[in-house]
Scaffold this motif. Structure first.
Motif, PDB file in Angstrom:
ATOM      1  N   VAL A 152       0.839  -1.195   0.000  1.00 48.70           N
ATOM      2  CA  VAL A 152       0.000   0.000   0.000  1.00 48.70           C
ATOM      3  C   VAL A 152       0.879   1.253   0.000  1.00 48.70           C
ATOM      4  CG1 VAL A 152      -1.693   1.305   1.345  1.00 48.70           C
ATOM      5  CG2 VAL A 152      -1.948  -1.162   1.077  1.00 48.70           C
ATOM      6  N   LEU A 153       1.928   1.254   0.804  1.00 47.48           N
ATOM      7  CA  LEU A 153       2.821   2.414   0.855  1.00 47.48           C
ATOM      8  C   LEU A 153       3.584   2.588  -0.453  1.00 47.48           C
ATOM      9  CD1 LEU A 153       4.215   2.306   4.492  1.00 47.48           C
ATOM     10  CD2 LEU A 153       2.290   3.584   3.577  1.00 47.48           C
ATOM     11  N   SER A 184       5.738  15.654   2.380  1.00 45.46           N
ATOM     12  CA  SER A 184       6.308  15.079   3.598  1.00 45.46           C
ATOM     13  C   SER A 184       6.285  13.549   3.543  1.00 45.46           C
ATOM     14  CB  SER A 184       5.600  15.604   4.850  1.00 45.46           C
ATOM     15  OG  SER A 184       4.231  15.287   4.826  1.00 45.46           O
ATOM     16  N   TYR A 185       5.214  12.954   2.999  1.00 41.57           N
ATOM     17  CA  TYR A 185       5.151  11.502   2.872  1.00 41.57           C
ATOM     18  C   TYR A 185       6.239  10.998   1.932  1.00 41.57           C
ATOM     19  CZ  TYR A 185       3.818   6.870   1.475  1.00 41.57           C
ATOM     20  OH  TYR A 185       3.872   5.531   1.202  1.00 41.57           O
ATOM     21  N   HIS A 186       6.352  11.626   0.767  1.00 42.65           N
ATOM     22  CA  HIS A 186       7.337  11.189  -0.225  1.00 42.65           C
ATOM     23  C   HIS A 186       8.759  11.323   0.321  1.00 42.65           C
ATOM     24  CE1 HIS A 186       7.553   9.952  -4.443  1.00 42.65           C
ATOM     25  NE2 HIS A 186       8.689  10.612  -4.525  1.00 42.65           N
ATOM     26  N   PHE A 187       9.006  12.391   1.066  1.00 39.78           N
ATOM     27  CA  PHE A 187      10.318  12.603   1.679  1.00 39.78           C
ATOM     28  C   PHE A 187      10.636  11.505   2.690  1.00 39.78           C
ATOM     29  CE2 PHE A 187      12.752  14.515   5.215  1.00 39.78           C
ATOM     30  CZ  PHE A 187      13.950  14.755   4.548  1.00 39.78           C
ATOM     31  N   LEU A 188       9.710  11.260   3.616  1.00 38.38           N
ATOM     32  CA  LEU A 188       9.955  10.245   4.653  1.00 38.38           C
ATOM     33  C   LEU A 188      10.052   8.841   4.060  1.00 38.38           C
ATOM     34  CD1 LEU A 188       7.644  11.489   7.558  1.00 38.38           C
ATOM     35  CD2 LEU A 188      10.125  11.715   7.352  1.00 38.38           C
ATOM     36  N   ASN A 189       9.207   8.538   3.100  1.00 42.56           N
ATOM     37  CA  ASN A 189       9.280   7.213   2.489  1.00 42.56           C
ATOM     38  C   ASN A 189      10.543   7.080   1.644  1.00 42.56           C
ATOM     39  OD1 ASN A 189       7.879   4.709   2.461  1.00 42.56           O
ATOM     40  ND2 ASN A 189       7.416   5.048   0.299  1.00 42.56           N
ATOM     41  N   GLY A 219       6.932   1.591   8.082  1.00 46.10           N
ATOM     42  CA  GLY A 219       5.808   2.046   7.267  1.00 46.10           C
ATOM     43  C   GLY A 219       4.824   2.877   8.070  1.00 46.10           C
ATOM     44  N   TRP A 220       4.476   2.396   9.243  1.00 48.22           N
ATOM     45  CA  TRP A 220       3.575   3.166  10.100  1.00 48.22           C
ATOM     46  C   TRP A 220       4.231   4.466  10.560  1.00 48.22           C
ATOM     47  CZ3 TRP A 220      -1.325   2.670   9.917  1.00 48.22           C
ATOM     48  CH2 TRP A 220      -1.901   1.445   9.629  1.00 48.22           C
ATOM     49  N   ALA A 221       5.541   4.428  10.792  1.00 51.82           N
ATOM     50  CA  ALA A 221       6.250   5.651  11.188  1.00 51.82           C
ATOM     51  C   ALA A 221       6.195   6.689  10.069  1.00 51.82           C
ATOM     52  CB  ALA A 221       7.701   5.322  11.547  1.00 51.82           C
ATOM     53  N   VAL A 222       6.311   6.238   8.829  1.00 52.96           N
ATOM     54  CA  VAL A 222       6.214   7.157   7.691  1.00 52.96           C
ATOM     55  C   VAL A 222       4.821   7.783   7.633  1.00 52.96           C
ATOM     56  CG1 VAL A 222       6.116   7.221   5.166  1.00 52.96           C
ATOM     57  CG2 VAL A 222       8.041   6.128   6.293  1.00 52.96           C
ATOM     58  N   LEU A 223       3.783   6.960   7.797  1.00 52.77           N
ATOM     59  CA  LEU A 223       2.417   7.488   7.753  1.00 52.77           C
ATOM     60  C   LEU A 223       2.156   8.485   8.880  1.00 52.77           C
ATOM     61  CD1 LEU A 223       0.227   4.395   6.807  1.00 52.77           C
ATOM     62  CD2 LEU A 223       0.580   6.484   5.488  1.00 52.77           C
ATOM     63  N   VAL A 224       2.474   8.092  10.092  1.00 51.62           N
ATOM     64  CA  VAL A 224       2.238   8.967  11.247  1.00 51.62           C
ATOM     65  C   VAL A 224       3.113  10.216  11.149  1.00 51.62           C
ATOM     66  CG1 VAL A 224       2.482   9.130  13.760  1.00 51.62           C
ATOM     67  CG2 VAL A 224       1.462   7.099  12.737  1.00 51.62           C
ATOM     68  N   GLY A 225       4.370  10.037  10.766  1.00 51.71           N
ATOM     69  CA  GLY A 225       5.285  11.173  10.647  1.00 51.71           C
ATOM     70  C   GLY A 225       4.846  12.159   9.583  1.00 51.71           C
ATOM     71  N   SER A 226       4.350  11.667   8.452  1.00 52.83           N
ATOM     72  CA  SER A 226       3.922  12.583   7.392  1.00 52.83           C
ATOM     73  C   SER A 226       2.701  13.396   7.817  1.00 52.83           C
ATOM     74  CB  SER A 226       3.636  11.818   6.103  1.00 52.83           C
ATOM     75  OG  SER A 226       2.552  10.929   6.251  1.00 52.83           O
ATOM     76  N   SER A 263       8.839  -7.218  10.640  1.00 49.77           N
ATOM     77  CA  SER A 263       8.389  -6.334  11.723  1.00 49.77           C
ATOM     78  C   SER A 263       8.960  -4.927  11.545  1.00 49.77           C
ATOM     79  CB  SER A 263       8.790  -6.904  13.079  1.00 49.77           C
ATOM     80  OG  SER A 263      10.203  -6.963  13.192  1.00 49.77           O
ATOM     81  N   THR A 264      10.207  -4.832  11.094  1.00 49.59           N
ATOM     82  CA  THR A 264      10.827  -3.522  10.871  1.00 49.59           C
ATOM     83  C   THR A 264      10.158  -2.803   9.709  1.00 49.59           C
ATOM     84  OG1 THR A 264      12.918  -4.401  11.674  1.00 49.59           O
ATOM     85  CG2 THR A 264      13.020  -2.340  10.458  1.00 49.59           C
ATOM     86  N   MET A 265       9.811  -3.538   8.660  1.00 44.74           N
ATOM     87  CA  MET A 265       9.126  -2.934   7.515  1.00 44.74           C
ATOM     88  C   MET A 265       7.777  -2.371   7.928  1.00 44.74           C
ATOM     89  SD  MET A 265       9.993  -5.561   4.413  1.00 44.74           S
ATOM     90  CE  MET A 265       9.117  -4.657   3.170  1.00 44.74           C
ATOM     91  N   ALA A 266       7.055  -3.102   8.742  1.00 44.09           N
ATOM     92  CA  ALA A 266       5.745  -2.634   9.199  1.00 44.09           C
ATOM     93  C   ALA A 266       5.896  -1.411  10.096  1.00 44.09           C
ATOM     94  CB  ALA A 266       5.011  -3.746   9.929  1.00 44.09           C
ATOM     95  N   LYS A 267       6.842  -1.455  11.030  1.00 44.42           N
ATOM     96  CA  LYS A 267       7.047  -0.319  11.933  1.00 44.42           C
ATOM     97  C   LYS A 267       7.491   0.927  11.180  1.00 44.42           C
ATOM     98  CE  LYS A 267       8.234  -3.166  15.907  1.00 44.42           C
ATOM     99  NZ  LYS A 267       9.323  -3.692  16.734  1.00 44.42           N
TER     100      LYS A 267
END
Length: 135
Positions: free
Chosen positions: A22-23, A79-84, A106-113, A100-104
């Motif tokens: 999805v990301l 901001s999303y494109h930058f963080l991702n 990914g969620w960090a990118v979403l929340v951070g953006s 587990s790291t990929m999921a974490k």
């Protein structure tokens, strides 16, 4: 040989969507959105260089509710494109491929953006608000 059925690669209809898939789609979509946003930025700059009437037209668009919604979306996409992109840099270095790291991340990118977008808009409105009249 003509009658041999070659196997087809599995696609979105076969696999269940996961955070990384999805990301990845969001990353492509935000890249396209940033291209359109850059054209809007160029329009605004050209309008500013052309004259007061053209600039007033551009400002009228960006000051409208729809224009502000577009700017808000552009801010989030940036901001999303930058963080991702940073996340992908870690992957290029061979880091963060554990599930587990990929999921974490990914969620960090979403929340951070979302957090960066909201912080920038709150800061922008705070700085644009009229200040008290000096005594």
């Amino acid at each position: 040989m003509a009658g041999v059925q070659r196997p087809r690669a599995p696609h979105l209809q076969v696999y269940r969507p996961q955070i990384s898939s999805v990301l990845s789609i969001f990353h492509r979509m935000t890249g396209c959105a940033l291209g359109v946003g850059t054209l809007l930025l160029a329009w605004w700059l050209l309008a500013a260089a052309t004259g007061p009437e053209a600039f007033a037209t551009a400002q009228g668009f960006f000051g409208s509710w729809f224009g502000r919604l577009v700017l808000f979306g552009f801010t989030w996409a940036l901001s999303y494109h930058f963080l991702n992109g940073i996340r992908h840099l870690f992957w290029d270095a061979g880091l963060g491929f554990e599930l587990s790291t990929m999921a974490k991340s990914g969620w960090a990118v979403l929340v951070g953006s979302v957090a960066i977008t909201l912080a920038l808009w709150v800061l922008g409105y705070a700085m644009a608000a009229p200040q008290g009249v000096p005594a």
